[in-house]
Design a protein around this motif. Structure first.
Motif, PDB file in Angstrom:
ATOM      1  N   ALA A  20       0.960  -1.197  -0.013  1.00 16.30           N
ATOM      2  CA  ALA A  20       0.003   0.015   0.084  1.00 16.30           C
ATOM      3  C   ALA A  20       1.075   1.251   0.142  1.00 16.30           C
ATOM      4  O   ALA A  20       0.583   2.354  -0.438  1.00 16.30           O
ATOM      5  CB  ALA A  20      -1.005   0.131   1.181  1.00 16.30           C
ATOM      6  N   ASN A  21       1.867   1.068   0.343  1.00 13.24           N
ATOM      7  CA  ASN A  21       3.078   2.344   0.505  1.00 13.24           C
ATOM      8  C   ASN A  21       4.066   2.442  -0.660  1.00 13.24           C
ATOM      9  O   ASN A  21       5.025   2.928  -0.565  1.00 13.24           O
ATOM     10  CB  ASN A  21       3.660   2.231   2.008  1.00 13.24           C
ATOM     11  N   GLY A  22       3.783   1.475  -1.766  1.00 15.10           N
ATOM     12  CA  GLY A  22       4.471   1.407  -3.011  1.00 15.10           C
ATOM     13  C   GLY A  22       5.758   0.519  -2.767  1.00 15.10           C
ATOM     14  O   GLY A  22       6.797   0.534  -3.635  1.00 15.10           O
ATOM     15  N   GLY A  23       5.714  -0.283  -1.599  1.00 17.70           N
ATOM     16  CA  GLY A  23       6.974  -1.217  -1.557  1.00 17.70           C
ATOM     17  C   GLY A  23       7.084  -2.069  -2.823  1.00 17.70           C
ATOM     18  O   GLY A  23       5.944  -2.468  -3.396  1.00 17.70           O
ATOM     19  N   ASP A  24       8.378  -2.292  -3.448  1.00 21.82           N
ATOM     20  CA  ASP A  24       8.768  -2.989  -4.701  1.00 21.82           C
ATOM     21  C   ASP A  24       9.405  -4.248  -4.535  1.00 21.82           C
ATOM     22  O   ASP A  24      10.638  -4.399  -3.984  1.00 21.82           O
ATOM     23  CB  ASP A  24       9.394  -2.334  -5.678  1.00 21.82           C
ATOM     24  N   PRO A  25       8.535  -5.482  -4.678  1.00 19.86           N
ATOM     25  CA  PRO A  25       9.302  -6.672  -4.166  1.00 19.86           C
ATOM     26  C   PRO A  25      10.536  -7.062  -5.180  1.00 19.86           C
ATOM     27  O   PRO A  25      11.257  -7.878  -4.863  1.00 19.86           O
ATOM     28  CB  PRO A  25       8.268  -7.710  -4.650  1.00 19.86           C
ATOM     29  N   ALA A  26      10.682  -6.390  -6.278  1.00 22.39           N
ATOM     30  CA  ALA A  26      11.682  -6.693  -7.047  1.00 22.39           C
ATOM     31  C   ALA A  26      12.929  -5.952  -6.572  1.00 22.39           C
ATOM     32  O   ALA A  26      14.099  -6.232  -6.881  1.00 22.39           O
ATOM     33  CB  ALA A  26      11.557  -6.160  -8.492  1.00 22.39           C
ATOM     34  N   ALA A  27      12.836  -4.769  -5.634  1.00 18.64           N
ATOM     35  CA  ALA A  27      13.837  -3.990  -5.324  1.00 18.64           C
ATOM     36  C   ALA A  27      14.169  -4.119  -3.595  1.00 18.64           C
ATOM     37  O   ALA A  27      15.165  -3.603  -3.323  1.00 18.64           O
ATOM     38  CB  ALA A  27      13.492  -2.762  -5.517  1.00 18.64           C
ATOM     39  N   SER A  28      13.246  -4.863  -3.144  1.00 24.17           N
ATOM     40  CA  SER A  28      13.270  -4.737  -1.508  1.00 24.17           C
ATOM     41  C   SER A  28      13.002  -5.989  -0.917  1.00 24.17           C
ATOM     42  O   SER A  28      11.966  -6.748  -1.356  1.00 24.17           O
ATOM     43  CB  SER A  28      12.213  -3.772  -1.020  1.00 24.17           C
TER      44      SER A  28
END
Ligand SMILES: N=c1c2ncn([C@@H]3O[C@H](COP(=O)(O)OP(=O)(O)OP(=O)(O)O)[C@@H](O)[C@H]3O)c2ncn1[C@@H]1O[C@H](COP(=O)(O)O)[C@@H](O)[C@H]1O
Length: 119
Positions: A20-28
């Motif tokens: 919901a806060n824009g977390g990116d599974p590809a980068a984090s």
């Protein structure tokens, strides 16, 4: 700088990794774990708890600190996943401050006995 400050800063980073806060599974790593969901998060907590036990059995201070850091970190992800924060845990520890574990146990047992006798 207090330990509470570092925990609060890490909690804010973890929060920012939620979908919901824009977390990116590809980068984090944290966003990836949120993306995998409850079972994956709880599995990591279990793994890190086991690794902490193993480090304790080895009696290696450096390893114990490393594994407890992993355990705290993954527990913080679990707290955040359930809408909680380190502040909630710190409040609970503060509530227990000065109350002996043995006194607390005796109080809990007597409350249970009262509950059972009323049922
Ligand atoms: N404190 C940590 C932290 N501790 C451990 N880890 C990662 O947790 C993962 C799991 O650790 P494991 O020991 O279980 O290793 P594994 O990669 O699963 O491999 P196995 O041992 O299971 O084979 C590793 O990839 C570690 O890098 C962490 N990843 C991130 N953080 C903090 O979280 C912040 C945000 O991270 P990102 O979301 O990735 O940007 C970072 O800036 C850090 O402050």
């Amino acid at each position: 700088m207090s330990g509470n400050d570092s925990l609060a800063r890490l909690a804010a980073v973890i929060e920012s990794r939620k979908p919901a806060n824009g977390g990116d599974p590809a980068a984090s790593y944290v966003a990836r774990l949120f993306d995998k969901g409850t079972d994956a998060i709880l599995k990591k907590v279990g793994e890190e708890a086991t690794e902490t036990v193993m480090a304790g059995k080895d009696g290696d201070a450096r390893k114990i600190v490393y594994e407890v850091a992993d355990l705290w970190f993954h527990s913080m992800i679990a707290l955040s996943h359930f809408g909680l924060s380190p502040a909630d845990v710190i409040r609970e520890l503060e509530r227990r401050e000065g109350l002996s574990g043995l006194e607390e146990f005796a109080l809990r047992k007597s409350q249970q006995r009262d509950g059972e006798s009323k049922a």
